[in-house]
Design a protein around this motif. Structure first.
Motif, PDB file in Angstrom:
ATOM      1  N   ARG A  84     -34.686  12.550   9.187  1.00  0.00           N
ATOM      2  CA  ARG A  84     -34.786  12.413   7.688  1.00  0.00           C
ATOM      3  C   ARG A  84     -36.132  13.019   7.416  1.00  0.00           C
ATOM      4  N   ARG A  85     -36.103  13.495   6.020  1.00  0.00           N
ATOM      5  CA  ARG A  85     -37.379  14.064   5.535  1.00  0.00           C
ATOM      6  C   ARG A  85     -38.038  15.046   6.397  1.00  0.00           C
ATOM      7  N   GLY A  86     -37.406  16.324   6.311  1.00  0.00           N
ATOM      8  CA  GLY A  86     -38.051  17.000   7.293  1.00  0.00           C
ATOM      9  C   GLY A  86     -37.395  18.578   6.938  1.00  0.00           C
ATOM     10  N   MET A  87     -37.735  19.607   7.639  1.00  0.00           N
ATOM     11  CA  MET A  87     -37.010  20.692   7.537  1.00  0.00           C
ATOM     12  C   MET A  87     -37.206  21.763   8.951  1.00  0.00           C
ATOM     13  N   VAL A 128     -47.441  15.708  23.216  1.00  0.00           N
ATOM     14  CA  VAL A 128     -46.115  15.234  23.348  1.00  0.00           C
ATOM     15  C   VAL A 128     -46.017  13.673  24.106  1.00  0.00           C
ATOM     16  N   VAL A 129     -45.488  12.568  23.531  1.00  0.00           N
ATOM     17  CA  VAL A 129     -45.434  11.451  24.225  1.00  0.00           C
ATOM     18  C   VAL A 129     -44.267  11.013  24.662  1.00  0.00           C
ATOM     19  N   ALA A 130     -43.319  11.621  24.153  1.00  0.00           N
ATOM     20  CA  ALA A 130     -41.901  11.316  24.825  1.00  0.00           C
ATOM     21  C   ALA A 130     -40.941  12.517  24.305  1.00  0.00           C
ATOM     22  N   THR A 131     -40.053  12.879  25.134  1.00  0.00           N
ATOM     23  CA  THR A 131     -38.917  13.706  24.854  1.00  0.00           C
ATOM     24  C   THR A 131     -37.490  13.372  24.985  1.00  0.00           C
ATOM     25  N   TRP A 132     -36.778  13.166  24.019  1.00  0.00           N
ATOM     26  CA  TRP A 132     -35.393  12.967  24.143  1.00  0.00           C
ATOM     27  C   TRP A 132     -34.368  14.320  24.061  1.00  0.00           C
ATOM     28  N   VAL A 133     -33.285  14.343  24.749  1.00  0.00           N
ATOM     29  CA  VAL A 133     -32.360  15.468  24.901  1.00  0.00           C
ATOM     30  C   VAL A 133     -31.168  14.895  24.656  1.00  0.00           C
ATOM     31  N   PHE A 134     -30.547  15.737  23.602  1.00  0.00           N
ATOM     32  CA  PHE A 134     -29.014  15.314  23.227  1.00  0.00           C
ATOM     33  C   PHE A 134     -28.048  16.388  23.366  1.00  0.00           C
ATOM     34  N   ASP A 135     -26.878  16.417  24.135  1.00  0.00           N
ATOM     35  CA  ASP A 135     -26.017  17.253  24.533  1.00  0.00           C
ATOM     36  C   ASP A 135     -24.916  17.668  23.445  1.00  0.00           C
ATOM     37  N   ARG A 136     -24.808  18.834  23.363  1.00  0.00           N
ATOM     38  CA  ARG A 136     -23.343  19.425  22.458  1.00  0.00           C
ATOM     39  C   ARG A 136     -23.275  18.762  20.904  1.00  0.00           C
ATOM     40  N   GLY A 137     -24.364  18.770  20.347  1.00  0.00           N
ATOM     41  CA  GLY A 137     -24.339  18.115  19.040  1.00  0.00           C
ATOM     42  C   GLY A 137     -23.545  19.208  18.111  1.00  0.00           C
ATOM     43  N   LEU A 138     -22.934  18.371  17.223  1.00  0.00           N
ATOM     44  CA  LEU A 138     -22.427  18.926  15.821  1.00  0.00           C
ATOM     45  C   LEU A 138     -23.035  18.517  14.514  1.00  0.00           C
ATOM     46  N   PRO A 139     -23.011  19.180  13.655  1.00  0.00           N
ATOM     47  CA  PRO A 139     -23.535  18.461  12.406  1.00  0.00           C
ATOM     48  C   PRO A 139     -22.339  17.766  11.499  1.00  0.00           C
ATOM     49  N   ALA A 140     -22.598  16.408  11.601  1.00  0.00           N
ATOM     50  CA  ALA A 140     -21.680  15.509  10.997  1.00  0.00           C
ATOM     51  C   ALA A 140     -22.041  15.436   9.416  1.00  0.00           C
ATOM     52  N   ARG A 141     -23.369  15.295   9.240  1.00  0.00           N
ATOM     53  CA  ARG A 141     -23.553  15.381   7.729  1.00  0.00           C
ATOM     54  C   ARG A 141     -25.122  15.822   7.404  1.00  0.00           C
ATOM     55  N   ILE A 142     -25.148  16.365   6.253  1.00  0.00           N
ATOM     56  CA  ILE A 142     -26.489  17.040   5.859  1.00  0.00           C
ATOM     57  C   ILE A 142     -26.639  16.723   4.325  1.00  0.00           C
ATOM     58  N   SER A 143     -27.763  16.322   4.022  1.00  0.00           N
ATOM     59  CA  SER A 143     -28.066  16.074   2.570  1.00  0.00           C
ATOM     60  C   SER A 143     -29.440  16.757   2.174  1.00  0.00           C
ATOM     61  N   GLY A 144     -29.386  17.510   1.147  1.00  0.00           N
ATOM     62  CA  GLY A 144     -30.527  18.160   0.842  1.00  0.00           C
ATOM     63  C   GLY A 144     -31.316  17.145  -0.077  1.00  0.00           C
ATOM     64  N   PRO A 145     -32.594  17.857  -0.338  1.00  0.00           N
ATOM     65  CA  PRO A 145     -33.498  16.781  -1.379  1.00  0.00           C
ATOM     66  C   PRO A 145     -32.903  16.667  -2.702  1.00  0.00           C
ATOM     67  N   ILE A 156     -34.947  18.988   4.168  1.00  0.00           N
ATOM     68  CA  ILE A 156     -33.934  18.348   4.248  1.00  0.00           C
ATOM     69  C   ILE A 156     -34.139  16.738   4.210  1.00  0.00           C
ATOM     70  N   GLU A 157     -33.204  16.162   3.217  1.00  0.00           N
ATOM     71  CA  GLU A 157     -33.556  14.783   3.243  1.00  0.00           C
ATOM     72  C   GLU A 157     -32.704  14.053   4.336  1.00  0.00           C
ATOM     73  N   GLU A 158     -31.558  14.452   4.913  1.00  0.00           N
ATOM     74  CA  GLU A 158     -31.011  13.554   5.914  1.00  0.00           C
ATOM     75  C   GLU A 158     -30.341  14.775   6.862  1.00  0.00           C
ATOM     76  N   LEU A 159     -30.326  14.529   8.191  1.00  0.00           N
ATOM     77  CA  LEU A 159     -29.274  15.291   8.845  1.00  0.00           C
ATOM     78  C   LEU A 159     -28.621  14.398  10.091  1.00  0.00           C
ATOM     79  N   HIS A 160     -27.500  14.406  10.094  1.00  0.00           N
ATOM     80  CA  HIS A 160     -26.844  13.576  11.080  1.00  0.00           C
ATOM     81  C   HIS A 160     -26.201  14.441  12.247  1.00  0.00           C
ATOM     82  N   ILE A 161     -26.707  14.113  13.462  1.00  0.00           N
ATOM     83  CA  ILE A 161     -25.972  15.129  14.574  1.00  0.00           C
ATOM     84  C   ILE A 161     -25.064  14.277  15.233  1.00  0.00           C
ATOM     85  N   ALA A 162     -23.766  14.483  15.532  1.00  0.00           N
ATOM     86  CA  ALA A 162     -22.933  13.749  16.406  1.00  0.00           C
ATOM     87  C   ALA A 162     -23.222  14.564  17.867  1.00  0.00           C
ATOM     88  N   HIS A 163     -22.946  13.978  19.007  1.00  0.00           N
ATOM     89  CA  HIS A 163     -23.433  14.406  20.271  1.00  0.00           C
ATOM     90  C   HIS A 163     -22.717  13.799  21.171  1.00  0.00           C
TER      91      HIS A 163
END
Length: 171
Positions: A84-87, A128-145, A156-163
């Protein structure tokens, strides 16, 4: 007064092209391996949710056992990553529109590109204090501002990634 026990964090995300899956091959990666495919984009976000794995637990009633049931692990379910709330930006610091093209390619029926993701949690001094990795992502939803000339926001207001997998990596 600021509390040093709870420092402010920021989240950076990178999307890299997933390797193609060949029938019969094992796509699982080394637990500490970072994705290394072609870069779709780098981004910084104010909020990240969905770093969650839920296990199905199946219950079996064993004949003659009246004091409980046997529980066994089933399949893992992964929650969508939500940024959320990024670019996403390119190497020159300009807005990267590749994410929107990725989504539009999927909507228009082109072959689906998959991207692995790296989410880095950084503290105030950018360590860097933590690193998360997700595999084979697809955009499920994106919302602009919501565009507002007073604020000038283009994030980008919100980006949902299914993985298909999530792990915490020690780097």
């Amino acid at each position: 007064m600021t509390n040093s026990l709870f420092p402010a964090f920021r989240f950076e995300a990178k999307l890299r092209r997933s390797p193609q899956i060949v029938a019969g091959s094992d796509v699982r990666q080394d637990a500490n391996a970072l994705p290394s495919g072609e870069l779709l984009g780098d981004g910084a976000f104010q909020e990240c949710t969905g770093l969650q794995v839920e296990m199905d637990v199946r219950e079996y009633q064993e004949g003659g056992r009246n004091d409980g049931v046997i529980r066994q692990v089933g399949r893992a379910k992964y929650t969508n990553i939500v940024l959320r709330r990024g670019m996403f930006y390119d190497r020159d610091g300009q807005v990267n529109d590749e994410l929107w093209r990725w989504l539009q390619d999927i909507v228009s029926g082109r072959p689906v590109a998959r991207y692995d993701g790296i989410i880095e949690v950084r503290n105030r001094d950018a360590t860097v204090v933590a690193t998360w990795v997700f595999d084979r992502g697809l955009p499920a939803r994106i919302s602009g501002p919501q565009l507002n000339a007073k604020t000038g926001e283009i994030a980008i207001e919100e980006l949902h990634i299914a993985h298909e997998g999530l792990r915490l990596v020690r780097v």
